[in-house]
Design an enzyme around this catalytic site. Structure first.
Site, PDB file in Angstrom:
ATOM      1  N   ARG A  47      17.409 -35.779   0.102  1.00 47.85           N
ATOM      2  CA  ARG A  47      16.481 -35.522  -1.473  1.00 47.85           C
ATOM      3  C   ARG A  47      16.381 -35.854  -2.185  1.00 47.85           C
ATOM      4  NH1 ARG A  47      10.947 -32.597  -1.689  1.00 47.85           N
ATOM      5  NH2 ARG A  47      10.992 -33.000   1.267  1.00 47.85           N
ATOM      6  N   ARG A  91      16.947 -23.832  -2.457  1.00 47.20           N
ATOM      7  CA  ARG A  91      15.388 -24.053  -3.007  1.00 47.20           C
ATOM      8  C   ARG A  91      16.278 -25.043  -3.812  1.00 47.20           C
ATOM      9  NH1 ARG A  91      12.869 -19.676  -6.383  1.00 47.20           N
ATOM     10  NH2 ARG A  91      11.262 -19.345  -7.010  1.00 47.20           N
ATOM     11  N   GLU A 123       9.717 -24.229  -4.085  1.00 50.68           N
ATOM     12  CA  GLU A 123      10.508 -24.706  -5.175  1.00 50.68           C
ATOM     13  C   GLU A 123      10.944 -25.452  -6.584  1.00 50.68           C
ATOM     14  OE1 GLU A 123      13.198 -26.746  -1.344  1.00 50.68           O
ATOM     15  OE2 GLU A 123      10.778 -26.845  -1.479  1.00 50.68           O
TER      16      GLU A 123
END
Ligand code: FES
Ligand code: FES
Lengths: 828, 169
Positions: A311, A343, A783
Site C-alpha cells: 500500500r 490507520r 483513514e
C-alpha cells in the site's frame, strides 16, 4: 430520512454515564484467573533455560504456561505462521512473550511474571534498517518493483534533477483502551471469547487453531473498542489465544489485559520507513521521471507487512500523474516489535515520499510548492458524472470476471484466508490479458475521453479525480496566497520566530488490496413489536460505524433510530468477516445491512400488496408507517400482519465490492473501487533557537462523498488530522542499543493533547456524491484524513526553509531537535 | 483493611489490600467500571474522579488514603434519564469517538469549571488574581491532562464551553 444527518452516536448515553462496557468492564465469573506474560529481556538469542520456580511460588500464582504445555498450535501470526504465542528455542525481540502466568488477580499475575529468570545466549541483533540492509535480512525473496514507462530514460533526459533520502518514523497506536481479552469455557470444550479486536474472525480462527478445534467451537464477541487504529487488527491474537489456552488448561474463565508499558513493549507499531528518491523535472516542476526506493522496518515477524508495504507503493504517486516511474520496495527484518497495521496501512508513508519530492522540486525552482503540486495533478473528472464507471453493483452489464480464486495452496488449516497477511499468492492467475503491459480494461469500458492516458503507476485509470477543483476551493477558503505573502513579510521582520504554510492533498485508495476480503455479511431480525435487531461483521472502535449502519436500516424501514438495536459483533451471527479495516467498514457492512433490509421490506411489501390489492412497488416505508395504496399501517402493525401470515422476519444480507482485481506481484490491476480525496492547509510557527513549534491554523476540505452523517465524518477528519500531525511531530519512538523501546509510556511518548490542536480549525465537507455506487453514494472516511497531517510537516519545512538558501530536508517526526537541525541546514 | 468511602453519596466500606489504588478499588472492588484505566501512571486522565470537590487521577492515589472522603465518579454525576449538564453537553456536541476517555473528560471538566469559578489561575491565565475568562486557551490548558487518542478535542471543547455558558455544571 435518517442518513445524511448528524444524529448522535448510538451509544451516547452510555458513554457519558460510564455505562458503555469495554472488555475489562465485563463482570467475570467467580474464580476468573488473570494472565500476564513473562517477556524476553534480550533482542535476539537462544533460550538455554527458563527458571520459573519463583513465578510458581509467587503469592496468588495458580499456573505457569510454557510452550510445551500448549494443546495444539503455538502461533498467533495473521500471515506466515512465524509468530509463536510463547517463544520456543529462540527470542527475536525485547518484549517477546516467553511464558504466561495465571494468577488470582491482575496485579498478582504481573508481579509473578517479573520473577521469571531466563538464560539466553545472546546473538547479534539487527535493530535498525542499516543493520538489516547490511545483513540482507528481509521478507520475500527480494524487493517488489512496480514500473510504468521508462523512469531511467526519463530521468537521464530531464532538464532538472534532484535526489535525496527521507527518514520517516513509526507510530505507537496508543488506543486509550489497551489490548484485552476474556475467555469463558463452555460445554463441550467450546470457548466464548470477548476481545478488543478489529477482527473477530481472525481471533476465532487463531483460537480454534490453538485449541485444535473447528471454528464452530469458538465464538468471538466484540461490543466496542476504546480505539483501534489498526493496532487491534492482529495484535489482539496473542491475548485471546493465551486466555483460551489458559481456560482450557485451568477450566476457569481467564482474562488478560496488557498494562500500558507492556502493551507498548510487546505490540507492533506503524512501520518506520526510509524513502530514497531521484526525480527529473522541467522548468515548471512537472515530473518527467521518478524513482523511489522504499525500505520498511518490519520487525521480527511478517504480520501484515507485505500488504502494508504494497500500500505504501500504491500511494507513492499520491495525487500526481507520473508517466515514467519506478518504485522498489524492500521489506526488512529486524529484531524489534513486529510492525503492523496503523490507520493508512503504509499509505501515509508512501504518500509522504512524493510530498517531500514536490517540496524539494519547488525549493529547487524557487516556485510556490502549491504551483508545483498543481502542475503535476491528475486531470479532474467531469463534475457530477453519473453513474459510476464501476457501474451499479449487480446491475453491471459486463462486470469484469472476478478472478477465480485459486484453490488454497498447501494445507487448508495453514491458510489464514480472512487475514490481510494472507497476501502470499497472486490474486490474478498469471497469463491473462495483462501480460501485454497494457491497462486492465475498465469494468464497463466507459472510460472518459483523455482519461485513458492517465493511469496510476500500477496502471489503474484514475476516473474520479477532483483535487484541482477541491484544492482551488480550499486555497480560496484558507486565503492561501494572501497568507503566504503575509507570512513572507512577517518572516522578514522576525529573525527568531518563523512561520510556514503548506497545502497538501490526499488521494487514498479504498478497498482491501487482498481482493477477496472485500465482502461483508449482515443479519437483520424484525421482532413482533416492530423493533429491529441489526448484526453485521464490522466492529465499533469510535469511528461511528454502528451509528451509520443503524441510520441506513432506519431509513430503509422508515422508522426511528430508537427502534433499532445494533448488537455486539458476534462470529455466531455473521461468519467469515473481514477485519474492520482499510476504511471499508461502512462501505461493506452498510451495503450488507441494506441488502438484508431490502429482503425484509420486499417480503412485507409483497404481502401487503396482495392484501390491499396494489402493486408491491407501491408499498412505501416512511415516517414509521408502511403505506400500501391508500391503506396505512404502523410499522409494528405491518410486522404483526406479516408474522401472522407466517412470513419470515429475519434475513441475511451480503455484499461484495464489484469491479476490482489486483495482481500484487506484477503491480497491475484495479486494487481500489474508488479514491477518497481531501486537502489541508496548515500554518505553523517555529522557534529557530529551540525548534519548538505550534500549529496556528488548519483549514481542511475533505471528500466524504454524500456524507451519511456529517457530524461523525467531521469528527473523523479532525481526529485523523491531529493523529497524523502527532505522527509527524511529537510522536517519537526511541530504541536503545540493546533493542529496548525506551519510549514505552505516555510520559516519554507524546501524543497530541487538547492544547496541541490548532486554535483555528476549519473543516468543510466536499459534498459531492461518490460516482462509484457505494452505500448512499458516501465515501469511506476512516483513514484518509490522517494524511492531511502531512501539511503540518510541510509547513514546518517551509518555516525552516525561510531561514536560509538551502533545502532543509526535514525528516519525520519533526521533533524540536530535527527542526533545529533543519534550520541549520537551511542556513548552510 | 477497612476504609469507608462516600461514593456518589453512598457510604461504602472497602476491604482491600492497603496498596490498592483508588481506581482499582472503584473498578474491581466496588463494581464502578465507569472510571477507565488508560495508563495506570497518572498520564492520561481516563481515571479522573472528583474527591472532595477536586479532580484527581484515581490511579495515582491509594484508596486507604481517602477514609471519609466524598468521591464522585461519572456514575454519580448523572444517569441516562437525568444527565448532568456536562454530560448533556457531551451528547449534544458528540464529545467522543470511542468513548474511552469520556468519563475522565467529563469528571475533569466538571471540576475544572469549579476551579475557574473559584478563580484558580492556570498556565494560560493572563492574570493570576482570578476572574479569568474561559477562553479556548484556558479550556485547552486546563484539560491537557485528559488525553483523547481519537482527538475528539474540538467537540470536547465545544461541549465544555456550552456547559460553562449555561452557568451550570
Ligand atoms: S489511568 Fe490514571 S491517568 Fe491514566
Ligand atoms: S474518544 Fe477515544 S480516546 Fe477520547
Amino acid at each position: 430520512m435518517s442518513t445524511a444527518r448528524a444524529l448522535p452516536h448510538e451509544a451516547a448515553l452510555l458513554h457519558v454515564t460510564g455505562a458503555a462496557r469495554y472488555v475489562d468492564d465485563i463482570p467475570v465469573p467467580a474464580g476468573c484467573l488473570h494472565l500476564a506474560f513473562g517477556l524476553s529481556p534480550v533482542a535476539h538469542g537462544t533460550i538455554e533455560a527458563l527458571d520459573l520456580a519463583a513465578v510458581r511460588a509467587a503469592p496468588g500464582a495458580v499456573m505457569v504456561i510454557t510452550p510445551e504445555m500448549l494443546p495444539h498450535e503455538n502461533d498467533v501470526s495473521p500471515s506466515a505462521h512465524d509468530e509463536p504465542l510463547l517463544a520456543e528455542h529462540m527470542v527475536h525481540y525485547v518484549g517477546q512473550p516467553l511464558f504466561a502466568v495465571l494468577a488470582e488477580s491482575h496485579g498478582a499475575a504481573r508481579r509473578a511474571a517479573r520473577l521469571g529468570r531466563s538464560e539466553i545466549t545472546e546473538r547479534p541483533a539487527l535493530l535498525d534498517l542499516d543493520a538489516a540492509i547490511a545483513a540482507d535480512a528481509r521478507f520475500e525473496e527480494g524487493p517488489r518493483v512496480y514500473t510504468k514507462g521508462d523512469a531511467a530514460a526519463a530521468l537521464a533526459g530531464a532538464p532538472h534533477r534532484v535526489s535525496g533520502v527521507m527518514e520517516i518514523g513509526g507510530q505507537e497506536h496508543f488506543y486509550l483502551e489497551g489490548q484485552a481479552a476474556l475467555a469463558l469455557p463452555l460445554d463441550n470444550g467450546d470457548m466464548l471469547i470477548h476481545s478488543s479486536s478489529q477482527h473477530p474472525t481472525e481471533i476465532q480462527h487463531k483460537v480454534a487453531e490453538a485449541l485444535g478445534m473447528p471454528m464452530h467451537a469458538v465464538r468471538v464477541e466484540v461490543r466496542r473498542m476504546g480505539g483501534g487504529f489498526g493496532g487491534k487488527e492482529s495484535q489482539g491474537n496473542a491475548l485471546a489465544v493465551a486466555c483460551a489456552v489458559a481456560a482450557r488448561l485451568s477450566g476457569r474463565a481467564c482474562k488478560m489485559r496488557y498494562d500500558r508499558d507492556d502493551d507498548m513493549i510487546i505490540t507492533g507499531k506503524r512501520h518506520d520507513m526510509r524513502i530514497g528518491y531521484d526525480v527529473g523535472f522541467d522548468a515548471l516542476g512537472r515530473i518527467e521521471g521518478l524513482s523511489f526506493v522504499h525500505h520498511l522496518r518490519c520487525g521480527w515477524a511478517q504480520d501484515l507487512s507485505l500488504p502494508v508495504a504494497d500500500r505504501a507503493m500504491l500511494h507513492a504517486d499520491n495525487a500526481y500523474h507520473l508517466e515514467h516511474v519506478r518504485i522498489e520496495s524492500h521489506r526488512m527484518r529486524t529484531n524489534t516489535q513486529s510492525a503492523t497495521a496503523f490507520r493508512g496501512f503504509g499509505g501515509p508513508q508512501g504518500m509522504l515520499g512524493i510530498e517531500r519530492v514536490m517540496d524539494e522540486i519547488a525549493h529547487a525552482l524557487g516556485r510556490d510548492p502549491l504551483d508545483v503540486r498543481r502542475a503535476n495533478f491528475y486531470a479532474d473528472a467531469p463534475v457530477n458524472r453519473m453513474p459510476a464507471p464501476q457501474a451499479e453493483p449487480e446491475a453491471s452489464a459486463a462486470p469484469p470476471p472476478p478472478p477465480p480464486s485459486s484453490p488454497p495452496h498447501g494445507h487448508a488449516a495453514e491458510r489464514d484466508l480472512a487475514s490481510r497477511g494472507a497476501a502470499g499468492a497472486p490474486e490474478v492467475e498469471p497469463g491473462d490479458d495483462r501480460e501485454d503491459g497494457g491497462r486492465p480494461e475498465d469494468s464497463d469500458g466507459a472510460r472518459r475521453e483523455g482519461a485513458g492516458t492517465q493511469t496510476t503507476p500500477y496502471h489503474m485509470p484514475v476516473t474520479d479525480f477532483m483535487l484541482n477543483r477541491l484544492c482551488a476551493d480550499l486555497a480560496e477558503r484558507a486565503d492561501y496566497h494572501g497568507r503566504r505573502a503575509r507570512i513572507a513579510r512577517w518572516n522578514a521582520d522576525n529573525p527568531l520566530l518563523r512561520r510556514g504554510i503548506a497545502l497538501t492533498p490526499v488521494k487514498f485508495g479504498i478497498s482491501f488490496t487482498l481482493t477477496h476480503l472485500n465482502q461483508a455479511g449482515a443479519l437483520v431480525h424484525v421482532y413482533q413489536d416492530g423493533s429491529v435487531q441489526l448484526n453485521h461483521g464490522g466492529t465499533e472502535m469510535g469511528q461511528g460505524l454502528f451509528t451509520k449502519v443503524a441510520q441506513i436500516a432506519a431509513e430503509r424501514f422508515g422508522i426511528g433510530m430508537e427502534a433499532i438495536r445494533v448488537t455486539a459483533t458476534d462470529t455466531a451471527k455473521v461468519p467469515n468477516t473481514s477485519a474492520t479495516a482499510a476504511s471499508s467498514g461502512t462501505d461493506l457492512n452498510g451495503m450488507a445491512v441494506l441488502a438484508a433490509c431490502e429482503t425484509l421490506c420486499g417480503r412485507i411489501a409483497a404481502l401487503l400488496a396482495q392484501l390491499h390489492g396494489c402493486p408491491a412497488d407501491d408499498v412505501r416505508f416512511a415516517g414509521g408507517e408502511v403505506i400500501a395504496g391508500n391503506v396505512r399501517h404502523s410499522f409494528a402493525e405491518a410486522v404483526q400482519i406479516a408474522y401472522q401470515a407466517r412470513v419470515s422476519l429475519s434475513a441475511t444480507g451480503f455484499y461484495s465490492t464489484p469491479g476490482i482485481a489486483w495482481d500484487r506481484i506484477a503491480g497491475k490491476g484495479r486494487p481500489f473501487y474508488y479514491f477518497a480525496y481531501g486537502a489541508a492547509v496548515s500554518e505553523v510557527v517555529i522557534d529557530t533557537l529551540t525548534g519548538e513549534n505550534r500549529i496556528l491554523r488548519c483549514d481542511i476540505v475533505h471528500d466524504a462523498g454524500a456524507s451519511l452523517n456529517p457530524a461523525l465524518d467531521i469528527g473523523q477528519i479532525e481526529g485523523g488530522y491531529v493523529q497524523g500531525a502527532g505522527w509527524l511531530t511529537t510522536e517519537e519512538l526511541v530504541w536503545d542499543d540493546k533493542g529496548r523501546l525506551t519510549t514505552h509510556a505516555p510520559s516519554t511518548y507524546k501524543i497530541p493533547a487538547c492544547s496541541d490542536r490548532p486554535p483555528i480549525f476549519n473543516v468543510t465537507l466536499w459534498d459531492e456524491p461518490n460516482p462509484a455506487a457505494t452505500i448512499r453514494r458516501s465515501k469511506a472516511v476512516g483513514e484518509p484524513p490522517l494524511m492531511l497531517g502531512i501539511s503540518v510537516l510541510m509547513a514546518l519545512s517551509d518555516a525552516a526553509a525561510s531561514c536560509g538558501p538551502h533545502y532543509p530536508a526535514l525528516d519525520a517526526p519533526a521533533t524540536p531537535e530535527r527542526i533545529r537541525a533543519a534550520v541549520m541546514r537551511a542556513r548552510g | 483493611m477497612d476504609t469507608t468511602l462516600k461514593i456518589n453519596g453512598e457510604e461504602r466500606v472497602l476491604q482491600a489490600d492497603p496498596r490498592t489504588s483508588l481506581l482499582d478499588a472503584l473498578r474491581h472492588h466496588l463494581g464502578l467500571t465507569g472510571s477507565k484505566k488508560g495508563c495506570d501512571h497518572g498520564q492520561c486522565g481516563a481515571c479522573t474522579v472528583i474527591v472532595n470537590g477536586r479532580r484527581i487521577n484515581s490511579c495515582l492515589t491509594l484508596a486507604c488514603m481517602h477514609d471519609g472522603d466524598e468521591i464522585t465518579t461519572v456514575e454519580g454525576l448523572g444517569t441516562p434519564e437525568a444527565l448532568s449538564p456536562m454530560q448533556q453537553a457531551f451528547v449534544t456536541h458528540d464529545g467522543y469517538q470511542c468513548g474511552y476517555c469520556t468519563p475522565g473528560q467529563i469528571c475533569s471538566a466538571t471540576a475544572m469549571l469549579e476551579e475557574v469559578a473559584q478563580g484558580w489561575p492556570s498556565h494560560a491565565s493572563a492574570d493570576l488574581s482570578g476572574g479569568m475568562e474561559l477562553t479556548d486557551a484556558e479550556i485547552s490548558e486546563r484539560m491537557s491532562g485528559n488525553l483523547c487518542r481519537c482527538a475528539a478535542y474540538p467537540n470536547i471543547v465545544d461541549a465544555i464551553r456550552d456547559a460553562a455558558g449555561k452557568g451550570e455544571r
